[in-house]
Enzyme design. Structure first.
Site, mmCIF file in Angstrom:
data_model
loop_
_atom_site.group_PDB
_atom_site.id
_atom_site.type_symbol
_atom_site.label_atom_id
_atom_site.label_comp_id
_atom_site.label_asym_id
_atom_site.label_seq_id
_atom_site.Cartn_x
_atom_site.Cartn_y
_atom_site.Cartn_z
ATOM 1 C CE LYS A 43 54.079 39.579 44.441
ATOM 2 N NZ LYS A 43 54.227 39.267 42.991
ATOM 3 C CG ASP A 88 49.062 39.598 41.042
ATOM 4 O OD1 ASP A 88 48.404 40.601 40.700
ATOM 5 O OD2 ASP A 88 50.167 39.289 40.543
ATOM 6 C CE LYS A 137 48.681 37.772 37.887
ATOM 7 N NZ LYS A 137 49.846 37.724 36.989
ATOM 8 C CG ASP A 160 51.650 37.086 43.816
ATOM 9 O OD1 ASP A 160 52.767 36.580 43.607
ATOM 10 O OD2 ASP A 160 51.286 38.165 43.315
ATOM 11 C CG ASP A 169 49.823 41.083 36.526
ATOM 12 O OD1 ASP A 169 49.785 40.835 37.753
ATOM 13 O OD2 ASP A 169 49.745 40.217 35.644
ATOM 14 C CD GLU A 212 51.524 42.137 41.933
ATOM 15 O OE1 GLU A 212 51.523 42.260 40.693
ATOM 16 O OE2 GLU A 212 51.797 41.061 42.502
ATOM 17 N NE ARG A 251 58.130 44.260 38.462
ATOM 18 C CZ ARG A 251 58.461 43.813 37.246
ATOM 19 N NH1 ARG A 251 59.148 44.589 36.423
ATOM 20 N NH2 ARG A 251 58.116 42.607 36.855
HETATM 21 N N1 BES Z 1 52.697 37.260 40.842
HETATM 22 C C1 BES Z 1 53.035 37.484 39.499
HETATM 23 C C2 BES Z 1 54.146 36.570 38.992
HETATM 24 C C3 BES Z 1 53.761 35.154 38.705
HETATM 25 C C4 BES Z 1 52.994 34.838 37.600
HETATM 26 C C5 BES Z 1 54.220 34.146 39.514
HETATM 27 C C6 BES Z 1 52.688 33.513 37.327
HETATM 28 C C7 BES Z 1 53.921 32.831 39.235
HETATM 29 C C8 BES Z 1 53.148 32.517 38.145
HETATM 30 C C9 BES Z 1 53.532 38.915 39.319
HETATM 31 O O1 BES Z 1 52.932 39.862 40.110
HETATM 32 C C10 BES Z 1 53.228 39.283 37.909
HETATM 33 O O2 BES Z 1 52.075 39.355 37.570
HETATM 34 N N2 BES Z 1 54.257 39.498 37.111
HETATM 35 C C11 BES Z 1 54.088 39.819 35.738
HETATM 36 C C12 BES Z 1 55.052 40.923 35.408
HETATM 37 C C13 BES Z 1 54.808 41.547 34.052
HETATM 38 C C14 BES Z 1 53.530 42.312 34.066
HETATM 39 C C15 BES Z 1 55.972 42.439 33.742
HETATM 40 C C16 BES Z 1 54.379 38.562 34.931
HETATM 41 O O3 BES Z 1 55.272 37.806 35.299
HETATM 42 O O4 BES Z 1 53.687 38.325 33.967
HETATM 43 ZN ZN ZN Z 2 52.172 39.203 41.850
HETATM 44 MN MN MN Z 3 51.164 40.621 39.251
#
Ligand code: BES
Ligand code: ZN
Ligand code: MN
Length: 492
Positions: free
Chosen positions: A262, A267, A274, A285, A344, A346, A348
Site C-alpha cells: 500500500k 492519508d 481525519k 501510510d 478514509d 482508501e 483497500r
Molecule cells: N491508513 C489508515 C489506517 C490507520 C489508521 C493506520 C491509524 C494506522 C493508524 C486507513 O486508511 C484508514 O483510515 N482506515 C480507517 C478505515 C475505516 C474508515 C473503516 C480506520 O482504520 O479508521
Molecule cells: Zn490509509
Molecule cells: Mn484512510
C-alpha cells in the site's frame, strides 16, 4: 566478522557479555583471566550486576589490548533466549556508538542463545546493530556531528568463522540495508515522498540492483480499468503511479511470489476527513510500499533462486473539488462495483486493483502489506502484525518466518461470516463494514479480489512505525518478508 581472542583485540573497544550472579560469558572470562580478575572485581564491587540491557564502560584495563572494555548485561543465564539476546546486543551497540571509539569488537555471535544457531545469532546481531546506529537526518539543515565509530567487528573467540556465520552476516547485512531503505522512505515527509518520488526511487533501485521496473501512469491505469485506485487519487494534485518491480532469480517457468504494498503517501481521509491530532503520522501510510522496495533491495543483493514481483499502487488521499464523495460508486479492474461509504477506507481500494493486476503473473502466492486499519492496532497493538490468508500452509510459512526474524505476525480469522457487514444496497460491495471487527472486514474486502491464487494479507498499521518521542518507521516487516522469500528459495 572475525575470529580473535578478546584480550588480543586491539583498537578502541572490546565488548563482552556478563550474566547476573557474576557469571561471565566466554569472552568476558578470557578478559578476566588475562586482566587478573578485573572483570569479576568490577562485578564484586557492585558496578555491574549483569542485568539485561545495562552496560558499563571501563578504561585501560590492565593487560588488555583495547583502550576500552564494555561490559554488557545478559540477564539471567537461564532466561537467555532470543528476546534477551536481541536486547543485550541492542544496548551494547548503542553504548559503543555513544563512546568516542572508532572501532569496536563485539563478542555477540558466540553467546549461547537457546535454540538458535550461529547463523541466526550473527544475522540478528547485524540487523540490531544497524537498527541501533540508524539515524534519519536527511531533512535537517545541520546534521549532528559524525559518529566516531567507523568499524564494528562481530568477533568470536576460537575456531574459524564457520559458513553458517558467514551466511548470517551476509543475510543480516542485506536485510539491514533493506530495512534502512524502508525506514528512510517512511520517514520522509509527504511533500517530498510523493507517488512520483516513490516511482523514481523504484527506478533507481532497479538500476542499482539490476531489477526490471515498469511504472504505469494514470492513462495506463485508465486503460486497465483501475477505477478503484483512480478514485482515491482524484482529490490530489499528485498523479498516481503504479510501480512494478521484477526480480528474476528463478527459472523462466517458476511462478513468482508477488508482493503488493500500500503506497498512500499521505492519508488525510479525503472528504471523510481525519481529525487533526497526530495526522502527521499518515505520512507513514506508504510503509507497505516501502517494505516492498526494501525487501526487493535485500533480495536483489542475496540473489536467491526464485522470482519475485513487487507491485506498488501509490496515490495521495486528499479532499478537494474533484475528490470522491461518500456514496460514490466506482468500478474496479475486476469488474466488481464498490460503494465508497467512507473515503478514509482508501487503502483497500488501491489494493483491490493491484490484487486483480497480480493475476497476470500466475503467482505462486501473493502477499500484500498495508497500514490498513486502526482496528488492527486496537486488536494487536504495536507488537504483532495482523495476518490473514486463504491458505493455511502459506499462513504458517509467514508466521514461522516472522518468529525466526523476530518480526512476528498473528493470524486473524478470515471467515465469510463477516461478509454480511460489507453488503451494499447499490453496488456489489461497500468499502467499509462498520465498527465491529474493522481489521477483519477490511481483509474480507481484499479477499474478494484475491480469490484466484494463494494469498496473504499483512496489516502493519500497528507495527510499521512508532509514535511519540522516538517517532519513526521501524522497517517492519522487511525481516519477515525476506526470511519468507529466502526459505521459499531454499525449499524449491
Ligand atoms: N491508513 C489508515 C489506517 C490507520 C489508521 C493506520 C491509524 C494506522 C493508524 C486507513 O486508511 C484508514 O483510515 N482506515 C480507517 C478505515 C475505516 C474508515 C473503516 C480506520 O482504520 O479508521
Ligand atoms: Zn490509509
Ligand atoms: Mn484512510
Amino acid at each position: 566478522m572475525k575470529t580473535l581472542a578478546p584480550d588480543k583485540a586491539g583498537g578502541g573497544c572490546v565488548a563482552v557479555g556478563v550474566f547476573e550472579s557474576r557469571k561471565l560469558a566466554p569472552a568476558a572470562e578470557v578478559l578476566d583471566r588475562t586482566a587478573r580478575g578485573a572483570m569479576r572485581d568490577v562485578m564484586k564491587r557492585g558496578d555491574m550486576d549483569g542485568k539485561l540491557g545495562t552496560t558499563r564502560l571501563l578504561y585501560k584495563v590492565p593487560y588488555i589490548s583495547a583502550t576500552r572494555v564494555l561490559l554488557f548485561g545478559l540477564g539471567k543465564e537461564s532466561d537467555f533466549e532470543a528476546r534477551a539476546y536481541r536486547e543485550a546486543v541492542r544496548a551494547a551497540a548503542s553504548a559503543i556508538a555513544d563512546t568516542g571509539t572508532e572501532d569496536a569488537h563485539l563478542y555477540a555471535p558466540e553467546l549461547p542463545v537457546k535454540d538458535h544457531d550461529i547463523a541466526w545469532r550473527t544475522q540478528h546481531a547485524v540487523t540490531i546493530c544497524a537498527e541501533a546506529l540508524y539515524r534519519f537526518e536527511e531533512m535537517k539543515s545541520k546534521k549532528s556531528p559524525q559518529r566516531a565509530l567507523k568499524r564494528l567487528v562481530l568477533a568470536i573467540d576460537g575456531g574459524s568463522v564457520d559458513p553458517r556465520g558467514a551466511r548470517g552476516l551476509r543475510e543480516g547485512r542485506a536485510i539491514a540495508a533493506g530495512m534502512s531503505l524502508t525506514k528512510d522512505l517512511g520517514n520522509l515527509p509527504s511533500n517530498v515522498c510523493t507517488p512520483s518520488y516513490l516511482a523514481e526511487r523504484a527506478q533507481k533501485l532497479a538500476r542499482e540492483w539490476k531489477l526490471a521496473c515498469t511504472v504505469l501512469e494514470r492513462r495506463d491505469m485508465e486503460r486497465l480499468g483501475m477505477g478503484a485506485l483512480l478514485s482515491v487519487a482524484k482529490g490530489s494534485r499528485q498523479p498516481p503511479k503504479f510501480i512494478e518491480l521484477r526480480y528474476g532469480g528463478g527459472g523462466k517457468k517458476s511462478k513468482p511470489i508477488v508482493l503488493v504494498g500500500k503506497g498512500i503517501t499521505f492519508d488525510t481521509g479525503g472528504i471523510s476527513l481525519k481529525p487533526a491530532g497526530e495526522m502527521d503520522e499518515m505520512k507513514f501510510d506508504m510503509c507497505g510500499a516501502a517494505s516492498v522496495l526494501g525487501t526487493l533491495r535485500a533480495i536483489a543483493e542475496l540473489k536467491p533462486a526464485l522470482n519475485v514481483v513487487g507491485l506498488v499502487p501509490t496515490a495521495e488521499n486528499m479532499p478537494g473539488g474533484a475528490a470522491s464523495k461518500p456514496g460514490d460508486i466506482v468500478t474496479s479492474m475486476s469488474g466488481q462495483t464498490i460503494e465508497i461509504l467512507n473515503t478514509d477506507a482508501e487503502g483497500r481500494l488501491i489494493l483491490s486493483d493491484a490484487l486483480t493486476y497480480a493475476e497476470r503473473f500466475e503467482p505462486a502466492a501473493v502477499v500484500d502489506i498495508a497500514t490498513l486499519t486502526g482496528a488492527c492496532v486496537v486488536a494487536l497493538g504495536h507488537v504483532a502484525t495482523g495476518l490473514y490468508s486463504n491458505r493455511d500452509e502459506l499462513a504458517e510459512e509467514l508466521l514461522s518466518a516472522g518468529r525466526s526474524a523476530w518480526d512476528r505476525a498473528w493470524r486473524m480469522p478470515l471467515w465469510d461470516d463477516y461478509d454480511e457487514q460489507l453488503k451494499s444496497p447499490f453496488a456489489d460491495v461497500a468499502n467499509i463494514g462498520g465498527r465491529p471487527a474493522g481489521s477483519i472486514t477490511a481483509a474480507r474486502f481484499l479477499a474478494r479480489f484475491a480469490g484466484k491464487y494463494p494469498w496473504a494479507h499483512l496489516d502493519i498499521a500497528g507495527t510499521a512505525w512508532t509514535s511519540g518521542k522516538n517517532k519513526g518507521a521501524t522497517g517492519r516487516p522487511v525481516p519477515l518478508l525476506s526470511t519468507f522469500l529466502l526459505r521459499r528459495a531454499a525449499k524449491a
